[in-house]
Scaffold this motif. Structure first.
Motif, short mmCIF file in Angstrom:
data_model
loop_
_atom_site.label_atom_id
_atom_site.label_comp_id
_atom_site.label_asym_id
_atom_site.label_seq_id
_atom_site.Cartn_x
_atom_site.Cartn_y
_atom_site.Cartn_z
N ALA A 39 39.98 39.18 43.05
CA ALA A 39 40.22 40.17 41.99
C ALA A 39 40.31 41.58 42.54
O ALA A 39 40.84 42.48 41.89
CB ALA A 39 39.12 40.08 40.94
N SER A 40 39.80 41.79 43.76
CA SER A 40 39.87 43.11 44.38
C SER A 40 41.28 43.45 44.84
O SER A 40 41.55 44.59 45.22
CB SER A 40 38.93 43.15 45.59
OG SER A 40 39.42 42.30 46.62
N GLY A 41 42.17 42.47 44.84
CA GLY A 41 43.51 42.66 45.36
C GLY A 41 43.66 42.27 46.81
O GLY A 41 44.77 42.24 47.35
N PHE A 42 42.55 41.94 47.48
CA PHE A 42 42.59 41.55 48.88
C PHE A 42 42.76 40.03 48.99
O PHE A 42 42.47 39.30 48.04
CB PHE A 42 41.31 41.96 49.59
CG PHE A 42 41.18 43.44 49.83
CD1 PHE A 42 42.04 44.35 49.24
CD2 PHE A 42 40.19 43.92 50.66
CE1 PHE A 42 41.92 45.71 49.47
CE2 PHE A 42 40.05 45.29 50.90
CZ PHE A 42 40.92 46.19 50.30
N PRO A 43 43.21 39.54 50.14
CA PRO A 43 43.22 38.08 50.35
C PRO A 43 41.81 37.52 50.17
O PRO A 43 40.82 38.14 50.55
CB PRO A 43 43.69 37.94 51.80
CG PRO A 43 44.45 39.20 52.08
CD PRO A 43 43.75 40.28 51.30
N LYS A 76 44.81 44.86 29.61
CA LYS A 76 45.12 44.31 30.92
C LYS A 76 46.52 43.71 30.90
O LYS A 76 46.92 43.01 29.97
CB LYS A 76 44.11 43.23 31.31
CG LYS A 76 42.68 43.73 31.44
CD LYS A 76 42.53 44.81 32.50
CE LYS A 76 42.71 44.30 33.90
NZ LYS A 76 42.52 45.37 34.93
N LEU A 77 47.25 44.01 31.94
CA LEU A 77 48.65 43.55 32.02
C LEU A 77 48.73 42.06 32.26
O LEU A 77 49.56 41.37 31.68
CB LEU A 77 49.36 44.31 33.14
CG LEU A 77 50.84 44.00 33.35
CD1 LEU A 77 51.64 44.31 32.10
CD2 LEU A 77 51.38 44.80 34.53
N PHE A 78 47.84 41.52 33.10
CA PHE A 78 47.83 40.10 33.42
C PHE A 78 46.43 39.54 33.16
O PHE A 78 45.43 40.22 33.39
CB PHE A 78 48.19 39.85 34.88
CG PHE A 78 49.59 40.21 35.25
CD1 PHE A 78 50.65 39.40 34.88
CD2 PHE A 78 49.86 41.36 35.97
CE1 PHE A 78 51.95 39.73 35.21
CE2 PHE A 78 51.15 41.70 36.31
CZ PHE A 78 52.20 40.89 35.92
N ASP A 79 46.38 38.32 32.72
CA ASP A 79 45.10 37.62 32.59
C ASP A 79 44.82 36.94 33.92
O ASP A 79 45.05 35.75 34.10
CB ASP A 79 45.17 36.59 31.45
CG ASP A 79 43.83 35.91 31.20
OD1 ASP A 79 42.80 36.47 31.64
OD2 ASP A 79 43.82 34.83 30.58
N PHE A 80 44.32 37.72 34.87
CA PHE A 80 44.17 37.25 36.24
C PHE A 80 42.91 36.40 36.41
O PHE A 80 41.85 36.74 35.89
CB PHE A 80 44.10 38.45 37.20
CG PHE A 80 43.89 38.07 38.63
CD1 PHE A 80 44.89 37.43 39.35
CD2 PHE A 80 42.69 38.34 39.28
CE1 PHE A 80 44.71 37.08 40.68
CE2 PHE A 80 42.49 37.99 40.60
CZ PHE A 80 43.51 37.36 41.30
N ARG A 81 43.05 35.31 37.12
CA ARG A 81 41.93 34.47 37.47
C ARG A 81 41.84 34.41 39.00
O ARG A 81 42.76 33.91 39.67
CB ARG A 81 42.10 33.05 36.91
CG ARG A 81 42.12 32.98 35.39
CD ARG A 81 40.73 33.22 34.80
NE ARG A 81 40.71 32.99 33.36
CZ ARG A 81 40.96 33.92 32.45
NH1 ARG A 81 41.25 35.14 32.84
NH2 ARG A 81 40.91 33.65 31.17
#
Length: 641
Positions: free
Chosen positions: A42-46, A30-35
């Protein structure tokens, strides 16, 4: 004991081959450790609690053509939708970039360049008030902080800022704005012409990066109600819809406007002869002023062109929903040869993007010919007065494409220019192929990608796409912000995902983030979730590294030495960049196979054996036969027996 010995022997036998295999997991991580937060999912939507602040502007300004000066008052109704109290607010004062002691002036090359501007005194602030009271403020280069008497309450708190200001219009405004003299008068292209609110967001709080020149803008959305007073005879055409046409146009001109609204062909509003006639009348009786009143809804900025030299024409824009907008062109007599097709180009670009990606939301699309070589604002483009043919198509198409990125999808241009310039370069490729049955298809530079491969991937001066625009070397900006990210989307669509999956994901991104503020991670997550593909290997290699692609054919052999039973080809990934494999196989019996293998074939190492469904001797194997992937060495892509 024997079993252990046998296993050890096998391990030793394969030791040499193992030593050649480089662990590939870091390329697939994974490129980023997204929280995920309530604001961004996490879906990329607002997220369900996504917020952004709002700035509504009322502006009254006067264009003093005898002094090349603009004086005005801006009233900003600012709404704090964040969950935070705001004890102060930050504004942008972009005209201060042109001061002799500005950071922008200090960072510009001494031998000039596109983003060097004429020296002025910057903004003159006559008064700054909050809710009618004089306010305390500080100015730091191109930013101004206003301290509030009481913190602005979260989740809906409102305040009104009123600033009286003036500035001298730079002749060359870093290719964003400026003025140029023509036979019948000066043409003004006016932008960054009022103090603008900085964005306060859930990522960085206040975004206060200074305006240096290469980095563009990051702005809040709101409604604009603005009035420009100019000398009689000066035509002012800007973002939005004109509110008082009867006050500024003659009966004949109003009739021409009505005709244009119902015409797919360009209609003349003010002709070259009418400009000549008007100039002579003004010379005999030059007096008076006229106020032009425009309204622009749900936009992040407004800009305008002004001149007594303007020839004006227009045509109807047809939108997918059945709504209509108006394409308008304003240009001096010196531009007639090339600009007589400007409205046609504007109309075609807007209609194409509206149909393919998202419907154009503004009432007009205005193309202004002047000193600026190419710059975009909501509903307005500034293009070079001398352009014609494929050059004028290219810049018109590109600047109006910016209405989708970053005017509709409002990314932070100061940090991520590839999210607008690159995305726009990508959509320009398809609009250029479509325009007038490919009239200017030879001008589409994405199709010449391999000409740039050596510089992009092998130059010692190369930089990743993720480099900030004010940091990237000047001769790399066209690659990092425009070409490489644009071509990356082309690869996603044409090679990795295919048009159906890509188009749905890309449209979902535009719809989800229309009139909002996405980050790179929001874009990555949206594409991955809608397309159903883990693409971290691509984001990392293409956007955050400078890795090169070099796929090669190493060896071919036949199953049991019998061509009728198929073949096994050994291919190698000699570069760091990963990509799927597209292979063309030609057989002696005349059969031709097009095979595609997924990027996962490289998960266990940089070489791979693949079985081919051939039934006779192979006469040739070619990797990436259409040369789509910018391989740095196509010589080793081909195998002949």
């Amino acid at each position: 004991m024997r079993k252990i010995t046998t296993l050890l022997m096998l391990l030793l036998l394969h030791w040499a081959s193992w030593a050649q295999i480089k662990n590939q997991q870091p390329k697939f991580d994974k490129l980023f450790d997204f929280r995920a937060t309530p604001y961004r999912s996490a879906s990329g939507f607002p997220g369900p609690e996504y917020w952004q602040n709002r700035a509504d502007y009322r502006i009254e300004a006067e264009l003093l053509t005898d002094k090349h000066r603009l004086e005005g008052t801006v009233t900003i109704d600012y709404t704090n939708n964040s969950p935070d109290e705001l004890p102060f607010v930050w504004l942008q004062l972009d005209q201060n970039k042109f001061k002799a002691d500005s950071r922008g002036t200090a960072t510009m090359p001494v031998d000039g360049g596109r983003h060097v501007g004429s020296i002025t005194n910057g903004y003159e602030l006559k008064s700054v008030k909050v809710n009618g009271k004089e306010a305390k403020y500080i100015v730091s280069d191109t930013r101004m902080r206003i301290d509030l008497e009481a913190p602005l309450k979260p989740k809906g708190g409102k305040t009104t800022i009123t600033i009286a200001y003036a500035f001298d219009i730079p002749e060359y405004g870093a290719d964003r704005m400026g003025r140029k003299q023509f036979k019948h008068g000066w043409v003004y292209e006016i932008a960054q012409w009022y103090p603008r609110m900085c964005v306060y967001d859930d990522i960085s709080g206040w975004n206060v990066n200074p305006y240096l020149g290469a980095g563009e803008f990051y702005l809040e959305y709101g409604d604009f109600d603005y009035k420009i007073t100019a000398p009689t005879g000066v035509v002012v055409i800007g973002s939005g819809e004109l509110q008082n046409p009867k006050d500024v146009y003659s009966a004949e001109e109003l009739a021409a406007w009505e005709k244009a609204k119902n015409s797919d062909k360009t209609v003349s509003i003010i002709s070259a002869k009418e400009v000549e006639k008007k100039i002579k009348m003004l010379e005999r009786a030059r007096s008076g002023k006229v106020t032009w009143h425009y309204v622009m809804k749900n936009a992040r900025d407004v800009a305008f062109g002004a001149s007594q030299a303007f020839i004006v024409d227009a045509a109807r824009i047809n939108l997918p929903s059945g709504k209509q907008a108006l394409a308008i062109s304003c240009y001096p007599e010196e531009s007639i040869e090339g600009w007589k097709r400007s409205t046609e180009y504007t109309k075609a670009a807007i209609e194409h993007y509206s149909k393919m990606w998202y419907e154009y939301p503004y009432p007009t699309a205005v193309n202004v010919a002047g000193i600026v070589a190419g710059m975009e604002y909501p509903g307005v483009s500034f293009c070079k007065w001398s352009d014609k043919g494929d050059e004028l198509w290219g810049v018109t198409d590109h600047e109006f494409g910016h209405n989708w990125f970053p005017m509709i999808v409002g990314n932070n241009e100061r940090l991520y220019p590839w999210m607008d310039e690159g995305f726009n370069t990508f959509i320009n490729h398809y609009s250029t192929l479509a325009f007038n049955n490919g009239e200017y298809k030879e001008a589409d530079y994405l199709q010449y990608a391999n000409r740039y491969a050596a510089y992009i991937f092998l130059s010692p001066n190369r930089e990743p796409i993720a480099t900030y625009p004010d940091i990237v070397q000047d001769n790399n900006l066209g690659i990092t912000a425009y070409f490489k990210p644009g071509y990356g989307l082309f690869l996603l669509r044409e090679v990795i995902l295919g048009p159906e999956r890509f188009d749905r994901a890309f449209r979902s991104y535009i719809n989800a983030w229309a009139f909002k503020h996405p980050t790179p991670l929001d874009f990555f997550n949206t594409i991955e979730n809608v397309a159903g593909e883990d693409l971290d290997w691509f984001w990392r290699g293409w956007f955050y590294e400078t890795w090169a692609l070099d796929q090669a054919v190493r060896q071919v052999k036949y199953v049991e030495n019998d061509p009728a039973k198929g073949a096994i080809v050994n291919i190698e990934n000699k570069g760091e960049l990963l990509m799927p494999v597209i292979m063309e196989v030609k057989e002696q019996n005349g059969k031709v196979h097009r095979l595609q293998f997924p990027v996962e074939i490289w998960m266990k190492g940089n070489s791979k054996e693949l079985r081919l469904p051939t039934t006779s001797r192979i006469t040739s194997i070619t990797l990436d036969p259409d040369k789509l992937m910018m391989d740095v060495n196509y010589a080793n892509n081909v195998w002949n027996p």
